[in-house]
Design an enzyme around this catalytic site. Structure first.
Site, short mmCIF file in Angstrom:
data_model
loop_
_atom_site.label_atom_id
_atom_site.label_comp_id
_atom_site.label_asym_id
_atom_site.label_seq_id
_atom_site.Cartn_x
_atom_site.Cartn_y
_atom_site.Cartn_z
CD GLU A 1 -4.87 12.03 22.30
OE1 GLU A 1 -3.66 12.23 22.57
OE2 GLU A 1 -5.31 11.98 21.15
CG LEU A 2 -3.12 16.56 27.18
CD1 LEU A 2 -2.71 17.08 28.53
CD2 LEU A 2 -3.65 17.68 26.30
CB CYS B 1 -1.39 11.16 20.04
SG CYS B 1 -1.68 12.91 19.73
CD1 TRP C 1 -1.48 20.76 13.56
CD2 TRP C 1 -0.91 18.93 12.41
NE1 TRP C 1 -0.25 20.34 14.02
CE2 TRP C 1 0.12 19.23 13.33
CE3 TRP C 1 -0.77 17.83 11.55
CZ2 TRP C 1 1.26 18.44 13.45
CZ3 TRP C 1 0.38 17.04 11.67
CH2 TRP C 1 1.38 17.35 12.60
CG HIS D 1 -9.87 21.86 12.86
ND1 HIS D 1 -8.74 21.19 13.27
CD2 HIS D 1 -10.60 20.96 12.13
CE1 HIS D 1 -8.79 19.94 12.82
NE2 HIS D 1 -9.91 19.78 12.14
CD GLU E 1 3.54 13.24 21.16
OE1 GLU E 1 2.70 12.49 20.63
OE2 GLU E 1 3.23 14.30 21.75
N GLY F 1 -4.18 17.77 21.80
CA GLY F 1 -3.06 18.61 21.41
C GLY F 1 -1.90 18.49 22.37
CB SER F 2 0.95 20.75 22.88
OG SER F 2 0.36 21.99 23.25
#
Length: 453
Positions: free
Chosen positions: A227-228, A261, A129, A154, A358, A205-206
């Protein structure tokens, strides 16, 4: 599926969630669309992408307001995000043909050997989001132009953005079902990844979400790009231009409410300039306007959801209990909405949440180091490896340190950013694979060797 304005707590709109039967139908339609789409000349696909860029520019205020209402991004930043999506469309409309040219190889006399790049089919994208348009277009612009078809799952708090993006492709003239948004719960994702009609998946995301998708895809021999997240270091050396380092660093931590991120998160500062940097840094951040994200003067809006703000504050509280010092902020704002103020922590103990996790919000941690060797050691002291910044007036010194930092990208005297002209992605717990540029468009293609004797 409800869209709730995080600045007010009011419901924006309710959308009907799609069922398993709806998904099955969507996959059938995606498969049929792929058969026709892959046969389209690449130049026609480029022209349609160019048209999508035009649609984005023509409706950028409308799309920006949808973003702002659903996840709280300040309106000026939302407009910029739509413009960046249009730029990505322009880039691949201009360069896809060059990126996908067959590559010729040495071969025996009288023979021709080359690699050709062919699409593989429907690609599932599980997107977050925080940049609800950009994250989607940096997958869709290259992959769909290369001849694949897109299926977007999404985030559940931005369904209006998902539908709007689908409308962009429709208004641009794309064939029906080349790009579809699926308004579905997360528990249907595994089934979609397992389905033979889906040939690959990409997720931003996570870590847990990425591992789940990667595990399912691996069991089914399907490629993924992940991509985390990250905990990007921002290294300020003793010879840095402090004016530039402070101004850029403050914004690199707080743009998009700190929900990025690749935001600068851990500020690693040489002892020779630490006190001066910290004073200026706090002053710069304290000048930011926190408020109504629809106001053009607002710098920092709300966090995307109250639950996310609560998680952020818990990280701050636990870090302070462990010994961290609050130089600025540190408490949810006493006002309606999920507003958390820009916050600066110093004297951050090793192992506390602000040091090791993070921190996905406007919270900066500032560390003091004695030399560049310690700076590199601290920069690499993280499970993540997405991006990093190094600040020094000595460009050779900056490049040397950049080579020593374990990250997917390192920017010297610049904030970390994703740019359609260069590859983007991480190492370690930040994922694998690359998006954007020539590398990105080839991630989900069959690199086929053709030998003609």
């Amino acid at each position: 599926m409800e869209a709730v304005n995080p600045a007010t707590g009011e419901e924006v709109e309710t959308y009907e969630t799609q069922t398993e039967e709806d998904v099955d139908d969507a996959l059938d339609r995606a498969t049929d669309a792929f058969d026709e789409w892959r046969a389209r000349p690449l130049r026609e696909r480029e022209e349609l992408l160019e048209a999508a860029g035009d649609v984005l520019r023509e409706n950028k205020r409308e799309y920006a307001e949808t973003m702002t209402r659903e996840m709280g991004k300040p309106i000026t930043q939302a407009v910029s995000e739509v413009e960046k999506c249009a730029w990505a469309c322009d880039h691949y409309a201009e360069h896809a043909s060059a990126y996908l040219q067959p590559e010729h190889h040495p071969s025996p006399s009288g023979s021709t050997v080359k690699t050709v790049y062919e699409p593989i089919g429907p690609v599932l994208a599980v997107m977050p989001w925080n940049f609800p348009f950009w994250q989607v277009f940096r997958f869709a612009a290259p992959y769909v132009t290369a001849g694949n078809v897109g299926l977007l799952k999404h985030a559940s708090n931005v369904p209006g953005c998902a539908k709007a993006i689908e409308d962009v492709f429709r208004e641009a003239g794309y064939p029906e079902d080349v790009f579809q948004s699926l308004l579905i719960p997360s528990d249907l994702v595994d089934d979609i990844v397992e389905d033979d009609r889906v040939r690959a998946a990409t997720l931003t995301g996570s870590g847990p979400a990425g591992r789940a998708v990667a595990a399912t895809a691996g069991e089914n021999l399907k490629k993924t790009v992940l991509e985390l997240g990250g905990s990007d270091p921002y290294v300020v050396l003793d010879d840095a231009d402090l004016d530039a380092a402070v101004e850029t660093g403050a914004w690199a931590r707080n743009q998009n409410g700190g929900q990025s991120c690749i935001a600068a998160k851990r500020f690693v500062v040489h002892e020779a300039v630490y006190d001066d940097f910290l004073d200026r840094f706090v002053e710069e951040i304290d000048s930011y306007v926190v408020g109504d994200p629809m106001d053009e003067e607002t710098d920092v809006g709300p966090q995307a959801k109250p639950s996310l703000m609560d998680e952020l504050h818990e990280q701050v509280e636990e870090s302070v209990e462990a010994g961290a010092n609050v130089a600025l902020g540190g408490e949810p704002m006493d006002r309606e909405g999920a507003f958390y103020p820009p916050t600066v922590l110093t004297d951050v103990p090793e192992g506390c949440p602000a040091d090791t996790e993070e921190v996905f919000g406007p919270v900066a941690t500032v560390y003091e180091v004695s030399d560049e060797e310690e700076a590199v050691e601290k920069a690499n002291d993280t499970q993540f490896g997405l991006g990093a910044s190094v600040w020094t007036e000595d460009r050779e010194r900056g490049e040397r340190l950049a080579r020593q930092i374990n990250a997917g990208c390192v920017y010297v005297n610049q904030l970390v950013k994703s740019d359609p002209r260069v590859p983007f992605g991480g190492v370690k717990e930040s994922g694998y694979g690359r998006e954007l540029s020539e590398v990105g468009i080839k991630e989900f293609l069959n690199e086929k060797t053709v030998w003609v004797e």
